[in-house]
Design a protein around this motif. Structure first.
Motif, short mmCIF file in Angstrom:
data_model
loop_
_atom_site.label_atom_id
_atom_site.label_comp_id
_atom_site.label_asym_id
_atom_site.label_seq_id
_atom_site.Cartn_x
_atom_site.Cartn_y
_atom_site.Cartn_z
N UNK A 50 125.57 6.82 23.72
CA UNK A 50 124.12 7.02 23.63
C UNK A 50 123.77 8.48 23.78
N UNK A 51 122.69 8.87 23.10
CA UNK A 51 122.13 10.21 23.27
C UNK A 51 121.23 10.19 24.50
N UNK A 52 121.50 11.08 25.41
CA UNK A 52 120.75 11.16 26.66
C UNK A 52 119.88 12.41 26.64
N UNK A 53 118.58 12.26 26.92
CA UNK A 53 117.67 13.40 27.02
C UNK A 53 117.03 13.37 28.40
N UNK A 54 117.26 14.42 29.18
CA UNK A 54 116.67 14.56 30.51
C UNK A 54 115.80 15.80 30.49
N UNK A 55 114.57 15.71 31.02
CA UNK A 55 113.66 16.84 30.95
C UNK A 55 112.72 16.88 32.15
N UNK A 56 112.32 18.08 32.49
CA UNK A 56 111.29 18.26 33.52
C UNK A 56 109.96 17.86 32.90
N UNK A 57 109.27 16.93 33.53
CA UNK A 57 108.01 16.41 33.00
C UNK A 57 106.88 17.06 33.79
N UNK A 83 109.40 17.44 44.64
CA UNK A 83 108.44 16.46 44.11
C UNK A 83 108.05 16.74 42.67
N UNK A 84 108.98 17.29 41.88
CA UNK A 84 108.75 17.49 40.46
C UNK A 84 109.29 16.28 39.69
N UNK A 85 108.55 15.85 38.69
CA UNK A 85 108.93 14.65 37.95
C UNK A 85 109.97 14.98 36.88
N UNK A 86 111.03 14.16 36.82
CA UNK A 86 112.08 14.28 35.82
C UNK A 86 112.08 13.00 34.99
N UNK A 87 112.14 13.15 33.68
CA UNK A 87 112.16 12.01 32.77
C UNK A 87 113.53 11.89 32.11
N UNK A 88 114.06 10.67 32.05
CA UNK A 88 115.32 10.39 31.36
C UNK A 88 115.06 9.40 30.25
N UNK A 89 115.51 9.73 29.05
CA UNK A 89 115.33 8.85 27.89
C UNK A 89 116.66 8.63 27.19
N UNK A 123 114.46 23.61 30.56
CA UNK A 123 113.93 22.46 31.27
C UNK A 123 114.43 21.15 30.70
N UNK A 124 115.12 21.19 29.58
CA UNK A 124 115.51 19.98 28.85
C UNK A 124 117.00 20.02 28.53
N UNK A 127 111.35 26.02 34.81
CA UNK A 127 112.45 25.38 35.53
C UNK A 127 113.70 25.29 34.64
N UNK A 128 114.84 25.27 35.30
CA UNK A 128 116.11 25.09 34.63
C UNK A 128 116.77 23.83 35.18
N UNK A 129 117.30 23.01 34.29
CA UNK A 129 117.84 21.71 34.67
C UNK A 129 119.33 21.64 34.34
N UNK A 130 120.11 21.05 35.24
CA UNK A 130 121.52 20.80 34.98
C UNK A 130 121.92 19.46 35.57
#
Length: 570
Positions: free
Chosen positions: A294-301, A258-264, A486-487, A308-311
């Protein structure tokens, strides 16, 4: 009362997301898809364009599939290395695209493969595959490819006979005559074809065809490919659009549930999504239709995002399966044909500005919060050099705090709402989620075009915000320096906008003085045909010789249709 209604609304959203995930898992085992690609030819000179029409079909019936909304087309070298990937937006199982054959490609054989992401659950022989030959007239080929005139080559002589599958009457293609003059109008009448979806190509034939043409008649039977056990490879179909998925892990054994992930995907028509992770830390986004790379940015919000580590998941074809021997052989007698075609290609490219294709299929996308935001166009006010002064002097009720050198941006609450429910204000720059706004205050306010504000509590995805502030820059040139495990920042390929391919009209005076050395006279990658008569008009070019009309497609009940007819230009 507002508090209770809001909480019920959030629970409904979360419940719907759970139902959707369960529904997708149930659908997974029921889908059957395979792909056919109609390619305009199988031999290309560098500088030419490979045109393709994408058919996503049900494996069981060969009617078009409504399931996957994204198709994948790749060019591979003999080692199986992917040289270029394109994503194709599919509507009712149909799409289109093209590859420019770059001068960086050496003379030799290559392979074009096509599939949907759901097909990655099957063995690679399920993918559509076709060999193409590329000739680079600007680089000397490997000496081993050159053979003498009396040697046997791999060249396949393409017959000019009219091949028909499931249609026994040649009159389905009607022409006024068999010989046309250069730049003469051709009226192509198509009638009595079964109702269905088709693609139409009119192209000059020459001695440079080394492989069989792309027809539904030689469409490989993929029904015997094996499906990988769902427990080993559970890749969901892209039911609503392109899927971006991944997983987070904790550095100190904290919960990843239940951690929020943001994609921009920042820009003028930006994309922004929030999702919450599942119990194992996995997450999944479905992207909107926005063309181009497009440039994609995904991050733990999250407040503790650094923990946290994101892949991201890398779902790709197994390229080792597609390796093959490069057996292309060039007869010396082909030199004249190569030179003629190379000259025609260079003339066409020199006048490209006069023969541009037009774009269709995508419009400018409005922001997800449109039209409720209040926009402050800074050129309508006295300009201030800093972001801090701009907020103070121009944007009412948006304020900032600075404590221990750390800035925050918030919106004043005039409704006495429960701030524990609404949380923080969402701050964006061109649609990019900015968790550390310090770098925004170092950005020149002269480069900001406008500021958009939502003053009320705002629910977006699984998050509830105390309003929203989006800073729109003039050139989309804000470069966030945020870094950390995280990003993740990466460049992704997005589906291209569909093209309407240029057709000259020699009834107009402005076209008559421009050289016309087209080998490809007509390309209609997506066309619905029925039993009624349909007339298609096009013009011949300055190139003389024999031209072939090719109609490929499938009737609405799944019958493969392949119709071919030739005419001459003298």
């Amino acid at each position: 009362m507002k508090k209770n209604i809001l909480r019920i609304f959030i629970l409904l959203i979360m419940g719907t997301a759970t139902v959707n995930a369960q529904s997708q898992a149930q659908i997974f085992n029921e889908i059957d898809e395979r792909v056919y690609l109609h390619v305009n030819t199988t031999t290309f000179l560098t500088g030419e364009t490979l045109l393709y029409s994408f058919y996503n079909l049900k494996k069981s019936a060969e009617t078009t599939s409504e399931i996957s909304k994204i198709g994948y087309v790749q060019i591979l070298d003999p080692m199986g290395n992917i040289l270029e990937t394109q994503k194709v937006a599919l509507e009712s199982g149909r799409g289109q695209g093209d590859f420019f054959i770059s001068s960086n490609m050496d003379t030799g054989e290559y392979k074009v493969i096509a599939y949907t992401k759901w097909m990655l659950n099957e063995t690679p022989d399920a993918f559509y595959q076709i060999k193409i030959a590329v000739i680079n007239p600007f680089k000397a080929p490997d000496a081993s490819m050159i053979v003498e005139s009396d040697s046997t080559t791999q060249k396949t002589v393409v017959p000019s006979t009219k091949n028909i599958s499931d249609v026994q009457d040649l009159s389905v293609i009607g022409l006024q005559k068999e010989v046309y003059a250069p730049r003469e109008k051709v009226g192509l009448n198509i009638e009595e074809l079964p109702m269905g979806t088709y693609s139409v190509s009119v192209r000059k034939t020459d001695e440079l065809e080394f492989h069989s043409p792309s027809t539904v008649k030689n469409f490989s039977d993929l029904k015997n490919s094996k499906t990988v056990n769902a427990n080993d490879k559970n890749i969901l179909p892209e039911l609503r659009g392109e899927i971006i998925s991944g997983k987070i892990t904790s550095k100190n054994d904290e919960s990843v549930d239940n951690k929020t992930i943001a994609l921009s995907i920042p820009g003028v028509s930006f994309t922004l999504h929030f999702v919450n992770t599942r119990s194992d830390g996995s997450f999944m986004f479905t992207l909107d239709k926005v063309p181009g790379k497009s440039e994609l940015i995904v991050q733990v919000f999250d407040e503790n995002k650094e923990n946290y580590e994101l892949e991201l998941d890398q779902h790709t074809a197994q390229n080792t399966f597609f390796s093959f021997e490069n057996n292309l052989q060039l007869n010396r007698d082909l030199k004249e044909a190569i030179e003629q075609r190379s000259t025609a290609m260079q003339i066409e490219n020199a006048f490209y500005q006069n023969r541009k294709d037009s774009i269709s299929g995508f419009g400018k996308k409005k922001a997800f919060y449109s039209p409720i935001a209040v926009e402050y166009k800074l050129d309508d006010y006295t300009r201030f050099p800093t972001v801090a002064e701009t907020l103070i002097e121009i944007v009412p009720d948006v304020y900032f705090n600075r404590k221990n050198g750390i800035y925050t941006i918030d919106i004043r609450d005039h409704n006495n709402s429960d701030r524990a429910i609404f949380g923080k204000t969402l701050v964006l720059v061109d649609g990019l989620v900015l968790q550390d706004v310090n770098e925004l205050f170092a950005f020149s306010a002269n480069d900001i075009e406008s500021i958009e504000v939502i003053y009320e509590g705002y629910v977006y995805g699984p998050k509830v915000f105390n309003g929203l502030v989006n800073f729109k820059t003039k050139k989309q040139n804000f470069n966030s320096e945020a870094k950390g495990d995280y990003l993740l920042k990466t460049e992704i390929v997005r589906p291209d906008a569909e093209k309407i391919y240029f057709q000259p009209d020699y009834s107009a005076e402005n076209q008559k003085r421009i050289p016309d050395y087209r080998y490809q006279l007509l390309w209609l990658p997506k066309m619905m045909l029925g039993t009624e008569k349909k007339e298609i008009n096009f013009y011949t070019s300055d190139v003389e010789g024999e031209f072939e009309i090719a109609i490929e497609g499938f009737s609405e009940n799944g019958k493969p249709i392949s119709v071919r007819k030739t005419f001459s230009v003298k």
